[in-house]
Design an enzyme around this catalytic site. Structure first.
Site, PDB file in Angstrom:
ATOM      1  N   SER A   1       0.794  -1.221   0.000  1.00 26.54           N
ATOM      2  CA  SER A   1       0.000   0.000   0.000  1.00 26.54           C
ATOM      3  C   SER A   1       0.830   1.277   0.000  1.00 26.54           C
ATOM      4  O   SER A   1       1.606   1.513  -0.907  1.00 26.54           O
ATOM      5  CB  SER A   1      -0.955  -0.048   1.191  1.00 26.54           C
TER       6      SER A   1
ATOM      7  N   ASP B   1      -2.676   6.328  -3.334  1.00 26.84           N
ATOM      8  CA  ASP B   1      -1.489   5.698  -2.741  1.00 26.84           C
ATOM      9  C   ASP B   1      -0.909   4.581  -3.596  1.00 26.84           C
ATOM     10  O   ASP B   1      -1.324   4.382  -4.743  1.00 26.84           O
ATOM     11  CB  ASP B   1      -1.822   5.188  -1.330  1.00 26.84           C
TER      12      ASP B   1
ATOM     13  N   ASP C   1      -1.213   1.350  -3.850  1.00 25.71           N
ATOM     14  CA  ASP C   1      -2.091   0.365  -4.480  1.00 25.71           C
ATOM     15  C   ASP C   1      -3.428   0.971  -4.918  1.00 25.71           C
ATOM     16  O   ASP C   1      -4.349   0.236  -5.286  1.00 25.71           O
ATOM     17  CB  ASP C   1      -2.316  -0.842  -3.559  1.00 25.71           C
TER      18      ASP C   1
ATOM     19  N   ASP D   1      -5.896   2.554  -3.374  1.00 27.23           N
ATOM     20  CA  ASP D   1      -7.158   2.512  -2.627  1.00 27.23           C
ATOM     21  C   ASP D   1      -7.378   3.737  -1.738  1.00 27.23           C
ATOM     22  O   ASP D   1      -8.485   3.973  -1.279  1.00 27.23           O
ATOM     23  CB  ASP D   1      -7.299   1.205  -1.831  1.00 27.23           C
TER      24      ASP D   1
ATOM     25  N   LYS E   1     -11.500  -0.052  -0.219  1.00 23.87           N
ATOM     26  CA  LYS E   1     -11.579   1.381  -0.395  1.00 23.87           C
ATOM     27  C   LYS E   1     -11.078   1.693  -1.805  1.00 23.87           C
ATOM     28  O   LYS E   1     -10.380   0.882  -2.410  1.00 23.87           O
ATOM     29  CB  LYS E   1     -10.817   2.129   0.683  1.00 23.87           C
TER      30      LYS E   1
HETATM   31  C1  VG1 Z   1      -3.530   1.883   8.290  1.00 24.97           C
HETATM   32  C2  VG1 Z   1      -4.720   2.804   8.462  1.00 24.97           C
HETATM   33  C3  VG1 Z   1      -6.004   2.029   8.277  1.00 24.97           C
HETATM   34  C4  VG1 Z   1      -5.993   1.341   6.900  1.00 24.97           C
HETATM   35  C5  VG1 Z   1      -4.747   0.481   6.774  1.00 24.97           C
HETATM   36  C6  VG1 Z   1      -4.603  -0.126   5.400  1.00 24.97           C
HETATM   37  O1  VG1 Z   1      -3.573   0.873   9.267  1.00 24.97           O
HETATM   38  O2  VG1 Z   1      -4.692   3.436   9.714  1.00 24.97           O
HETATM   39  O3  VG1 Z   1      -7.107   2.901   8.402  1.00 24.97           O
HETATM   40  O4  VG1 Z   1      -7.125   0.533   6.737  1.00 24.97           O
HETATM   41  O5  VG1 Z   1      -3.582   1.285   7.007  1.00 24.97           O
HETATM   42  O6  VG1 Z   1      -4.564   0.861   4.414  1.00 24.97           O
HETATM   43  P1  VG1 Z   1      -2.720   0.920  10.618  1.00 24.97           P
HETATM   44  O7  VG1 Z   1      -2.977  -0.383  11.292  1.00 24.97           O
HETATM   45  O8  VG1 Z   1      -1.302   1.135  10.214  1.00 24.97           O
HETATM   46  O9  VG1 Z   1      -3.232   2.091  11.378  1.00 24.97           O
HETATM   47  V1  VG1 Z   1      -3.770   0.531   2.961  1.00 24.97           V
HETATM   48  O10 VG1 Z   1      -3.984   1.817   1.994  1.00 24.97           O
HETATM   49  O11 VG1 Z   1      -2.486  -0.177   3.532  1.00 24.97           O
HETATM   50  O12 VG1 Z   1      -4.517  -0.830   2.309  1.00 24.97           O
HETATM   51 CO    CO Z   2      -3.507   1.360   0.086  1.00 23.68          CO
END
Ligand code: VG1
Ligand code: CO
Length: 543
Positions: A113, A277, A279, A281, A376
């Site tokens: 991501s 970002d 990927d 989403d 997302k």
């Molecule tokens: C973070 C965000 C969370 C999101 C996740 C994946 O997680 O806070 O809201 O769903 O990234 O997003 P964390 O556990 O680091 O707070 V992505 O764009 O990596 O798929």
């Molecule tokens: Co992402």
């Protein structure tokens, strides 16, 4: 056809986080590391013989190597077909779309991501089920359990598959179909939004800038924004996906999307700016010299949803992650529809959408989406905004200010402390939990602590329980401070502090968010003993 069963030792560190398994590339390059995890997935999902899988990633370093391995393992594990994006590319929302449209058994998405990419940076893998959404907690736990006891995996001895031309080939008895990564997704977007109205807006001189951050959305944005919608050539910047994202941090926020921010806050700023970002989403929405917080964006999309063809009939409900501001709750209340509060991570929204309980979902971390897929969706949010602007014929800033005037404003900010020693970060969380009783009823100036807890969630659909999802300090005026440890980092621990203050009368309080939140920030630091316990006097990133 030669299927090999390879003896292996389990790895103890394959616990999926908020969004799949994420580690540094050298960790994934260890012998058997990727193979073990993929076998753990295949063993846990028990796909029937002859099932079809979707496979693709965000194009970061190690993507192609991993895809070749997974194709050979899918063939050895009895899949009859894999749909793979050309060049191994599929954005996360596009992968979700392809799984749903072609009704496949599931899919594997390769991405870390928003984390940086490259030989020494991050790589990731996750499994999505037949609804197109991230595996539920039950499935991810089963995968982790399997990974700890695995003693062998199956792989086919076969030549690499050509990934750069559309068409079919075979790996043993399995068919590999290389598909256009953009077309299914672009068609879905055309079916949701009023492309005619957006085209007219753009032809009328409305200028946009989309920063793909050298990540996966470049080709999607070029095709949809410049191709189908006729945005001026060059409206999409950093459009060529690179294995290391050009050395950047493909995270669309005011800190990391600095190229775009400079343009949007500069003298000759376009009317609308957005970024996504690694990927594809996440999304950030900007107006001319104006930033829309992700929490506000969710509330605004909900309030204006009926302006887009796909949501003309209204919304079944809204869901937001717990740390996301309550701006969307106010809209839900006005629309008289339910609003659900879930733990962080998109996997919790899937059940609600499958059950028809919610249409829109969002997270404060620059994530918004709807039931059109089960992830997302960055470009979807951009198109939704453009659709709203095209109908309302107002600037982004005017639309947001009108919203605040009507619903009040939830001032919001998140402070991230990255790369902390794990014990120090755990120490802060434990200290907070130990302070609950002493904190309730205590006042800090105008703020009175009404309740403290460690958020736990009972899924309204399958009754599964997720505990310890973040420490909450709820104040009597609706303000909140939340502390949570990240589940996506790959180095040490990341502590997130989420701050929210509600102000009903924006005329009386037209301040900058950091100014409006200053007292809450001071309270957060005081009660958590964060500076003393971590040695950090400043956060790494403020969003
Ligand atoms: C973070 C965000 C969370 C999101 C996740 C994946 O997680 O806070 O809201 O769903 O990234 O997003 P964390 O556990 O680091 O707070 V992505 O764009 O990596 O798929
Ligand atoms: Co992402």
């Amino acid at each position: 056809m030669n299927i090999r069963t390879v003896a292996t030792q389990p790895f103890s560190d394959q616990k999926p986080g908020t969004s799949g398994l994420r580690k540094k590339v050298p960790v994934f390059q260890q012998a058997h590391y990727l193979e073990n995890f993929v076998q753990a997935i295949f063993d846990s999902i028990a796909a029937p013989k002859g099932a079809t899988l979707v496979l693709g990633g965000d194009g970061r370093y190690h993507n192609r190597t991993a895809i070749q391995t997974i194709l050979k393992m899918a063939a050895a594990n009895g899949f009859s077909k894999v749909l793979v994006g050309r060049g191994g590319i599929l954005s996360t929302p596009a992968a979700s779309c392809v799984i749903r449209k072609h009704k496949t058994f599931g899919g594997i998405i390769l991405s870390a991501s928003h984390n940086p990419g490259g030989p020494k940076e991050d790589f990731g893998i996750k499994y999505n089920g037949s609804n197109g959404g991230p595996a539920t907690e039950t499935v991810t736990e089963a995968i982790f359990a399997k990974s700890k006891t695995l003693s062998s995996y199956k792989i086919l001895d076969a030549a690499d598959v050509a990934l750069d031309t559309l068409g079919t080939s075979s790996v043993g008895d399995m068919t590999v179909q290389v598909i256009d990564p953009v077309s299914d997704y672009a068609e879905l977007m055309e079916s949701l939004f009023d492309f005619g109205a957006i085209r007219a807006l753009l032809q009328g001189g409305f200028r946009i800038k989309f920063d793909a951050m050298h990540a996966v959305n470049g080709p999607y944005a070029k095709d949809i924004l410049e191709g189908r919608l006729g945005a001026a050539p060059g409206s999409v910047m950093n459009a060529v996906p690179l294995e290391d994202f050009g050395g950047g941090h493909p995270d669309p926020n005011l800190t990391y999307a600095h190229d775009l921010v400079e343009i949007m806050f500069g003298a000759d700023a376009p009317d609308f700016g957005a970024a996504s970002d690694g990927d594809g989403d996440r999304n950030m929405i900007l107006g001319k010299r104006f930033f829309v917080t992700p929490s506000d964006s969710l509330a605004l999309l909900a309030a204006n949803a009926t302006l887009a063809p796909a949501y003309r009939k209204g919304l079944a409900g809204i869901a937001r992650s717990m740390p996301t501001s309550a701006a969307a709750d106010r809209v839900a209340q006005a629309l008289n529809i339910p609003c659900y509060e879930t733990p962080t991570g998109w996997k919790f929204f899937g059940n609600l959408m499958d059950a028809g309980k919610v249409t829109l979902c969002g997270e404060e971390s620059f994530g918004t989406g709807s039931d059109h897929v089960r992830e997302k969706d960055g470009l979807w949010a951009v198109l939704f905004w453009l659709n709203i602007v095209a109908v309302r014929k107002q600037s982004v800033e005017d639309i947001v200010r009108e919203h605040w005037a009507k619903y009040g404003r939830n001032f919001y900010s998140r402070y991230d402390y990255e790369g902390l020693p794990t014990e120090a970060a755990n120490g802060v969380m434990q200290h907070l939990r130990d302070s609950f009783t002493a904190l309730v009823g205590r006042s800090f100036g105008k703020y009175v602590v009404q309740m403290c807890d460690d958020f736990s969630y009972i899924d309204p659909v399958d009754s599964s329980i997720s505990k310890a999802q973040g420490v909450r300090l709820l104040f009597s005026d609706g303000s909140r401070i939340i502390f949570r440890l990240s589940g996506t980092g790959t180095e040490g621990a990341t502590l997130r502090v989420y701050l929210e203050a509600f102000e009903a009368d924006v005329q009386r309080h037209p301040l900058d968010a950091q100014v409006a939140l200053a007292e809450l920030i001071a309270i957060a630091l005081q009660v958590s003993e964060l500076v003393a316990r971590t040695g950090r006097d400043k956060p790494t990133v403020i969003t």
